[in-house]
Scaffold this motif. Sequence first.
Motif, PDB file in Angstrom:
ATOM      1  N   LEU A  94     -52.996  32.259 116.608  1.00 29.53           N
ATOM      2  CA  LEU A  94     -54.312  32.597 117.152  1.00 29.53           C
ATOM      3  C   LEU A  94     -54.650  31.831 118.426  1.00 29.53           C
ATOM      4  CD1 LEU A  94     -56.474  32.869 113.900  1.00 29.53           C
ATOM      5  CD2 LEU A  94     -55.888  34.720 115.470  1.00 29.53           C
ATOM      6  N   TRP A  95     -53.785  30.899 118.815  1.00 32.85           N
ATOM      7  CA  TRP A  95     -54.071  30.086 120.001  1.00 32.85           C
ATOM      8  C   TRP A  95     -54.260  30.955 121.242  1.00 32.85           C
ATOM      9  CZ3 TRP A  95     -50.999  29.156 124.465  1.00 32.85           C
ATOM     10  CH2 TRP A  95     -51.459  28.124 125.300  1.00 32.85           C
ATOM     11  N   VAL A 109     -62.848  42.956 125.761  1.00 30.54           N
ATOM     12  CA  VAL A 109     -62.134  44.021 125.066  1.00 30.54           C
ATOM     13  C   VAL A 109     -60.698  43.583 124.861  1.00 30.54           C
ATOM     14  CG1 VAL A 109     -61.437  46.441 125.115  1.00 30.54           C
ATOM     15  CG2 VAL A 109     -63.586  45.751 126.203  1.00 30.54           C
ATOM     16  N   PHE A 110     -60.241  43.641 123.624  1.00 28.82           N
ATOM     17  CA  PHE A 110     -58.844  43.359 123.318  1.00 28.82           C
ATOM     18  C   PHE A 110     -58.110  44.687 123.162  1.00 28.82           C
ATOM     19  CE2 PHE A 110     -59.475  38.941 121.132  1.00 28.82           C
ATOM     20  CZ  PHE A 110     -59.793  38.403 122.362  1.00 28.82           C
ATOM     21  N   ASN A 111     -57.211  44.964 124.101  1.00 26.21           N
ATOM     22  CA  ASN A 111     -56.363  46.148 124.052  1.00 26.21           C
ATOM     23  C   ASN A 111     -55.086  45.742 123.315  1.00 26.21           C
ATOM     24  OD1 ASN A 111     -54.732  48.350 124.487  1.00 26.21           O
ATOM     25  ND2 ASN A 111     -55.103  48.470 126.688  1.00 26.21           N
ATOM     26  N   ARG A 112     -55.081  45.938 122.025  1.00 24.74           N
ATOM     27  CA  ARG A 112     -54.225  45.261 121.054  1.00 24.74           C
ATOM     28  C   ARG A 112     -54.769  43.842 120.917  1.00 24.74           C
ATOM     29  NH1 ARG A 112     -49.979  48.527 119.783  1.00 24.74           N
ATOM     30  NH2 ARG A 112     -49.242  50.009 121.342  1.00 24.74           N
ATOM     31  N   SER A 113     -54.428  43.179 119.854  1.00 23.72           N
ATOM     32  CA  SER A 113     -55.159  41.951 119.561  1.00 23.72           C
ATOM     33  C   SER A 113     -54.372  41.048 118.622  1.00 23.72           C
ATOM     34  CB  SER A 113     -56.501  42.315 118.912  1.00 23.72           C
ATOM     35  OG  SER A 113     -56.263  42.893 117.621  1.00 23.72           O
ATOM     36  N   HIS A 114     -55.125  40.158 117.935  1.00 25.12           N
ATOM     37  CA  HIS A 114     -54.532  39.276 116.933  1.00 25.12           C
ATOM     38  C   HIS A 114     -53.903  40.055 115.783  1.00 25.12           C
ATOM     39  CE1 HIS A 114     -58.880  39.786 116.733  1.00 25.12           C
ATOM     40  NE2 HIS A 114     -58.889  39.598 115.429  1.00 25.12           N
ATOM     41  N   TYR A 115     -54.256  41.316 115.649  1.00 24.84           N
ATOM     42  CA  TYR A 115     -53.691  42.112 114.558  1.00 24.84           C
ATOM     43  C   TYR A 115     -52.219  42.470 114.787  1.00 24.84           C
ATOM     44  CZ  TYR A 115     -58.142  42.266 112.285  1.00 24.84           C
ATOM     45  OH  TYR A 115     -59.280  41.887 111.630  1.00 24.84           O
ATOM     46  N   THR A 131     -46.391  34.878 104.604  1.00 23.26           N
ATOM     47  CA  THR A 131     -46.934  34.468 105.905  1.00 23.26           C
ATOM     48  C   THR A 131     -48.030  35.424 106.349  1.00 23.26           C
ATOM     49  OG1 THR A 131     -44.797  33.506 106.548  1.00 23.26           O
ATOM     50  CG2 THR A 131     -46.351  34.030 108.322  1.00 23.26           C
ATOM     51  N   ALA A 132     -47.827  36.716 106.094  1.00 21.89           N
ATOM     52  CA  ALA A 132     -48.825  37.716 106.486  1.00 21.89           C
ATOM     53  C   ALA A 132     -50.151  37.479 105.767  1.00 21.89           C
ATOM     54  CB  ALA A 132     -48.302  39.118 106.190  1.00 21.89           C
ATOM     55  N   VAL A 133     -50.099  37.155 104.493  1.00 22.27           N
ATOM     56  CA  VAL A 133     -51.319  36.891 103.724  1.00 22.27           C
ATOM     57  C   VAL A 133     -52.063  35.694 104.312  1.00 22.27           C
ATOM     58  CG1 VAL A 133     -52.206  36.106 101.501  1.00 22.27           C
ATOM     59  CG2 VAL A 133     -50.504  37.940 101.584  1.00 22.27           C
ATOM     60  N   LYS A 134     -51.343  34.639 104.657  1.00 23.14           N
ATOM     61  CA  LYS A 134     -51.963  33.463 105.256  1.00 23.14           C
ATOM     62  C   LYS A 134     -52.596  33.813 106.601  1.00 23.14           C
ATOM     63  CE  LYS A 134     -48.934  30.063 103.044  1.00 23.14           C
ATOM     64  NZ  LYS A 134     -47.866  29.036 103.275  1.00 23.14           N
ATOM     65  N   ARG A 135     -51.907  34.651 107.359  1.00 23.83           N
ATOM     66  CA  ARG A 135     -52.447  35.051 108.665  1.00 23.83           C
ATOM     67  C   ARG A 135     -53.700  35.906 108.501  1.00 23.83           C
ATOM     68  NH1 ARG A 135     -47.456  36.204 112.940  1.00 23.83           N
ATOM     69  NH2 ARG A 135     -46.660  34.059 112.926  1.00 23.83           N
ATOM     70  N   MET A 136     -53.719  36.756 107.504  1.00 30.25           N
ATOM     71  CA  MET A 136     -54.910  37.576 107.286  1.00 30.25           C
ATOM     72  C   MET A 136     -56.103  36.704 106.909  1.00 30.25           C
ATOM     73  SD  MET A 136     -53.588  41.188 105.609  1.00 30.25           S
ATOM     74  CE  MET A 136     -52.191  40.678 104.636  1.00 30.25           C
ATOM     75  N   GLN A 137     -55.864  35.677 106.125  1.00 30.95           N
ATOM     76  CA  GLN A 137     -56.938  34.739 105.791  1.00 30.95           C
ATOM     77  C   GLN A 137     -57.446  34.029 107.048  1.00 30.95           C
ATOM     78  OE1 GLN A 137     -54.868  32.331 102.907  1.00 30.95           O
ATOM     79  NE2 GLN A 137     -55.389  33.671 101.184  1.00 30.95           N
ATOM     80  N   ALA A 138     -56.514  33.653 107.923  1.00 33.23           N
ATOM     81  CA  ALA A 138     -56.882  32.982 109.171  1.00 33.23           C
ATOM     82  C   ALA A 138     -57.667  33.920 110.087  1.00 33.23           C
ATOM     83  CB  ALA A 138     -55.628  32.469 109.876  1.00 33.23           C
ATOM     84  N   PHE A 142     -61.312  33.335 111.586  1.00 30.04           N
ATOM     85  CA  PHE A 142     -61.500  33.384 113.037  1.00 30.04           C
ATOM     86  C   PHE A 142     -62.648  34.319 113.415  1.00 30.04           C
ATOM     87  CE2 PHE A 142     -60.161  35.858 116.903  1.00 30.04           C
ATOM     88  CZ  PHE A 142     -60.516  34.894 117.847  1.00 30.04           C
ATOM     89  N   GLU A 143     -62.662  35.509 112.838  1.00 33.46           N
ATOM     90  CA  GLU A 143     -63.715  36.467 113.166  1.00 33.46           C
ATOM     91  C   GLU A 143     -65.070  35.993 112.655  1.00 33.46           C
ATOM     92  OE1 GLU A 143     -60.817  40.423 113.291  1.00 33.46           O
ATOM     93  OE2 GLU A 143     -62.192  40.155 111.610  1.00 33.46           O
ATOM     94  N   ARG A 144     -65.076  35.352 111.495  1.00 35.87           N
ATOM     95  CA  ARG A 144     -66.331  34.799 110.966  1.00 35.87           C
ATOM     96  C   ARG A 144     -66.837  33.675 111.871  1.00 35.87           C
ATOM     97  NH1 ARG A 144     -64.505  32.976 106.548  1.00 35.87           N
ATOM     98  NH2 ARG A 144     -64.315  35.033 105.592  1.00 35.87           N
ATOM     99  N   LEU A 145     -65.932  32.894 112.408  1.00 34.75           N
ATOM    100  CA  LEU A 145     -66.301  31.824 113.341  1.00 34.75           C
ATOM    101  C   LEU A 145     -67.014  32.392 114.562  1.00 34.75           C
ATOM    102  CD1 LEU A 145     -65.995  28.800 114.313  1.00 34.75           C
ATOM    103  CD2 LEU A 145     -63.867  29.557 115.394  1.00 34.75           C
ATOM    104  N   LEU A 146     -66.462  33.461 115.129  1.00 31.57           N
ATOM    105  CA  LEU A 146     -67.077  34.065 116.307  1.00 31.57           C
ATOM    106  C   LEU A 146     -68.470  34.597 115.992  1.00 31.57           C
ATOM    107  CD1 LEU A 146     -64.096  36.104 117.840  1.00 31.57           C
ATOM    108  CD2 LEU A 146     -64.827  33.775 118.375  1.00 31.57           C
TER     109      LEU A 146
END
Length: 246
Positions: A94-95, A109-115, A131-138, A142-146
């Motif tokens: 996410l850096w 606007v993110f044209n493609r993104s962290h997803y 790893t994917a599950v951990k990334r989804m949690q992150a 991240f979105e909640r932080l914003l």
Amino acid sequence: MNKINLSDISTRAPEGMDKKAVKAVTQEIVQELDELQNLLFAEHKHAVLVVLQGMDASGKDGLIRNVLGNMNPQGVNVRGFKAPTEEEKDHDFLWRIHRFAPAKGMIHVFNRSHYEDILVQRVHKWIDDETAVKRMQAINDFERLLVEHNNTAVLKFYLHVSEEKQKERLKERMEDPHKMWKYNKNDSTEIKLRKDYLKMYEDAIEHCNDVKWIILPSDQNWYKEYVVAQTLRDTLRSFRMEYPKL
């Protein structure tokens, strides 16, 4: 939320919608967006992040141009995320994303993104499910932080395009001189993985839905542009903004 099946969801506008009338309404909304974006920039209390995800040729570029192209470029930033650089690989996934999150007063606007890091990387098996599950949690964090700490409205659109329309648009990239610059030799390989991508999108939508997704039928550009313009307009209106006074 209930498990979704994207194959059961239409990629076309609802029946009965008049293309000419909808396009006229969209143009009115686009004009209003120009003023609302100016207010957002001047008041400097909120931010907006528009996330656009979709298959190749789902129409992200044209959507950005037609909906946001009328706004003051000082207040809008468009960022595309492709394969990470060596420097980006040396940091958490996410850096490279967080650096381009919108400041107050801005629309990004993110044209493609962290997803991409739980879509492309899973389809090609560059990361495992754990790893994917951990990334989804992150991503949820991240979105909640914003949202909670920077007054950022996050609007997430999955541009849902049919296989037939996708193939048609990819073919145009090889035949239309105005679109050849979009051609990528990997397109023919990626479209063969469509079912795998749909599965990973379904998983992402199901597990990264703290900030709700909008599944947007995208075979018809006029409808896609209308929905995004209307959603962005309604979001900006909801801020009840005012110009700062002396």
